[in-house]
Every structure is written in C-alpha cells, then in structure tokens.
Write a protein that holds these residues in place. Structure first.
Motif, mmCIF file in Angstrom:
data_model
loop_
_atom_site.group_PDB
_atom_site.id
_atom_site.type_symbol
_atom_site.label_atom_id
_atom_site.label_comp_id
_atom_site.label_asym_id
_atom_site.label_seq_id
_atom_site.Cartn_x
_atom_site.Cartn_y
_atom_site.Cartn_z
ATOM 1 N N GLN A 1 -3.824 0.929 4.117
ATOM 2 C CA GLN A 1 -3.315 1.673 5.270
ATOM 3 C C GLN A 1 -4.166 2.893 5.572
ATOM 4 O O GLN A 1 -4.385 3.235 6.737
ATOM 5 N N LYS A 2 -4.663 3.560 4.533
ATOM 6 C CA LYS A 2 -5.521 4.721 4.744
ATOM 7 C C LYS A 2 -6.799 4.324 5.459
ATOM 8 O O LYS A 2 -7.259 5.018 6.376
ATOM 9 N N PHE A 3 -7.375 3.205 5.075
ATOM 10 C CA PHE A 3 -8.619 2.753 5.692
ATOM 11 C C PHE A 3 -8.419 2.298 7.130
ATOM 12 O O PHE A 3 -9.344 2.363 7.941
ATOM 13 N N GLU A 4 -7.229 1.804 7.481
ATOM 14 C CA GLU A 4 -6.959 1.430 8.863
ATOM 15 C C GLU A 4 -7.182 2.608 9.792
ATOM 16 O O GLU A 4 -7.611 2.454 10.939
ATOM 17 N N ILE A 5 -6.893 3.810 9.288
ATOM 18 C CA ILE A 5 -7.095 5.035 10.075
ATOM 19 C C ILE A 5 -8.532 5.523 9.955
ATOM 20 O O ILE A 5 -9.210 5.790 10.949
ATOM 21 N N GLU A 6 -9.030 5.629 8.731
ATOM 22 C CA GLU A 6 -10.318 6.278 8.481
ATOM 23 C C GLU A 6 -11.520 5.468 8.940
ATOM 24 O O GLU A 6 -12.549 6.028 9.315
#
Length: 356
Positions: free
Chosen positions: A284-289
């Motif tokens: 989920q963090k990588f979906e943003i970053e």
C-alpha cells in the motif's frame, strides 16, 4: 452476412448497440429480430460476439444470421476456432470483407449434433462467467476491506478494528523499523557461466514477482552455483519488493531463491513483525510512493528514499489478526482463479478436439 449501421440518428432506448469491443449503449431501434454472431469488419477482427436479439451493430461490426439447418450458437463456436487474422485484407488497420468471410470453408455436422455441441459449450460459458464474476466480486471485497482495516492517509487508526484493539498505530520511518538490502548479480549479465547447470537455484527478477503477493511458480532464470556467492540469498517466507520498472510489486517468497539488484529484501525487523501483514503495509505504501519516483520509461526507487518512507504499525497481535485474514482471503481468490483457469483450458481443449 449483414452490415452494421450508424446509430447517431436514433434515440435512447433499451436495444443494445454493439461494436467490435462489445456493448456500447442502448437505442430505440433494432437491426435484427433474431440472434446472430458479430465479427469485426475493421479494427478488432478476431473477437466474435454472440448477439442476442434484438440488437443494433455499428458499421465496423458485421452480424451473421443462420440459414436453414444451421444453429446460430454453433456458428458462434465455429467463429471462435477460425484464425481471423489470417484473412486480414489490410496492411494497416485489420479489415475483413463480407465476401472473404462468406468464402471461408469449414465443416459442420447435422443440425442435431450442432445443437448438442452448442448446448455443451454455452453451459460451459455460463460456468466460466459465474467464476469470473466470483473473482471480480472477491477482488472488490478485498479492495474495500483494505481501505477499512488499514488507516487512511494521515490517520493513525483504521475505521474497522478487531475486538480488544483500540490503540493508535505507531508511525515510524521504514529505515528505523526494518533491516533490508538490495539483491545482486555478477556482471556482465549475459555471461553463460552465471546461468543454469548443476545445483542452479531460482533467480528472482522483477518479472518473477506476481500480483498476488507470491513469486511465479518458476523463475525466468536460474542462477548457477558459480554465480550464487556473488548474489544475495533470500530464504522462503521473506518479504521482497521491486524497485525498478514495475515498481511496488510485493511478494512473500514461497521458496528459497537468489535476488537481482532490482529487488529489495526485508531481512529482519527491529520490532515484532508479522511478515504477511508487513507485505500489505509495503504494498500500500508503494502504491502512493511509486507515483513520485524519478525517471522516464523505467522508474526506480533508491534505498535511501525508501528509508524515509513513513509507515503505521499496530502491535504484533493485531498485525497477525489482520495478516491472517488477508492471507485466507488471498487463498480463496487464488482458488477461484485456478478454477477459472482450468475451465478456460477445458474449453480450449474441447474446441480443439470437437471441431474439424
């Protein structure tokens, strides 16, 4: 063979309009009172459609109705086994003509056998559609639950909690929370000694990280025994993430392997951490970053940038509850996807063996 027509002069209604890509909209008039098979005149010429009457087709989609002693459902099946691209008449946008389609030679049985065959395949198609809908519904449920069981942006608590959990999730920089490193591979990449041979092991690259938090069953490359000391070993059960190209693909490794430099491996953690829960946090963090990643066609995220990513983590007991739930849900989705794939393979086999 019948031609489609422009629909723009028509009003809205309940008669479906079809193009080469399928349903488009609904109008107040029809071109046919009988079921037919649609086949592209221009553009997509290899995706036949079964058109249930009444309907309208645009001018890029022919529709074929059946003559006496022909079952339109059987015709639809015949259209699925024809190699339409072989009959493409254009050097640019793929095209077919009525004359070309009408002159294709094929074999057909008596009407009674046509009926038996078409009933079998239409029953199989109905089962396929049910499994496809089930997979879609489960995927949507999972997406909704991810939004509920993990905190939204700038929040320290999720909307939905398991009983007896109410504390705020703790925010930390990723570099303060986990120990990680990139994979490696000896140079030059193309050297034959680095691949295959006795005692070769799976070698994980970006292409080997699937979309279901797993590695593919068989990696594209195997790393040789000679090259293994020059790479990075990843035991089974470790979380990895892709840092280049298709950024943010995450897996919990289901077998031991070696990893390429485009892969980040989480080796251990400075706080109690449940691996499967951590995999979802990272995903989920990588979906943003990844949207912020520098680069052109091939984007990349550096280890240094990764260390400053901020993540929210609950206590271990809550991690395990949430992680186990999503692991079970993923297993259920994978089960239905496998069933769907087997049905598709069965249909392909039957099309190849029940037609001449």
């Amino acid at each position: 063979m019948n031609s489609g027509r422009d629909y723009k002069q028509l009003n809205s209604g309940n008669i479906p309009v079809y193009g080469t890509g399928g349903y488009m909209l609904s109008v107040n008039d029809k071109l046919s009172d009988t079921d037919a098979v649609g086949i592209g005149r221009k553009g997509t010429i290899d995706k036949p459609l079964y058109l249930k009457a009444p309907f309208w087709t645009v001018d890029t989609l022919f529709y074929c109705t059946s003559k006496e002693n022909s079952d339109v459902k059987f015709i639809y099946l015949l259209f699925q086994i024809i190699n339409w691209k072989r009959y493409d008449e254009s050097t640019g946008v793929p095209s077919l003509s009525k004359n070309t389609i009408s002159n294709i030679k094929t074999y057909v049985p008596k009407i009674k056998e046509q009926d038996y065959i078409s009933k079998l395949f239409f029953s199989l198609d109905n089962t396929l559609q049910l499994h496809e809908r089930k997979c879609e519904e489960l995927t949507l449920i999972k997406k909704a639950l991810l939004q509920k069981l993990f905190p939204k942006k700038d929040k320290d608590r999720p909307e939905v909690r398991y009983k007896n959990f109410s504390d705020a999730w703790e925010q930390r920089k990723l570099g303060e929370y986990a120990n990680y490193r990139r994979g490696s591979f000896p140079q030059p990449y193309g050297k034959k000694e680095w691949y295959g041979g006795h005692s070769a092991m799976p070698f994980v690259q970006v292409v080997d990280v699937d979309d279901n938090l797993k590695l593919v069953n068989d990696t594209k490359q195997k790393i040789s025994k000679l090259a293994q000391p020059k790479s990075v070993f990843v035991p089974a059960g470790k979380v990895i993430v892709t840092l280049q190209g298709s950024i943010g693909r995450v897996a919990v490794t289901q077998y031991p392997a070696y990893a390429d430099r485009t892969i980040m491996i989480f080796e251990n953690y400075k706080f109690p951490t449940y691996e499967y829960f951590w995999a979802y946090v990272i995903k989920q963090k990588f979906e943003i970053e990844k949207l912020k990643a520098p680069g052109g066609t091939i984007k990349t995220i550096t280890k240094e940038a990764l260390s400053n990513f901020k993540v929210f983590m609950p206590i271990y007991e809550e991690q395990k509850k949430v992680g186990d739930f999503f692991q079970q849900l993923d297993s259920l989705i994978a089960l239905h996807q496998r069933k769907l794939e087997k049905l598709k393979q069965l249909k392909k086999f039957l099309l190849q063996n029940m037609f001449i």
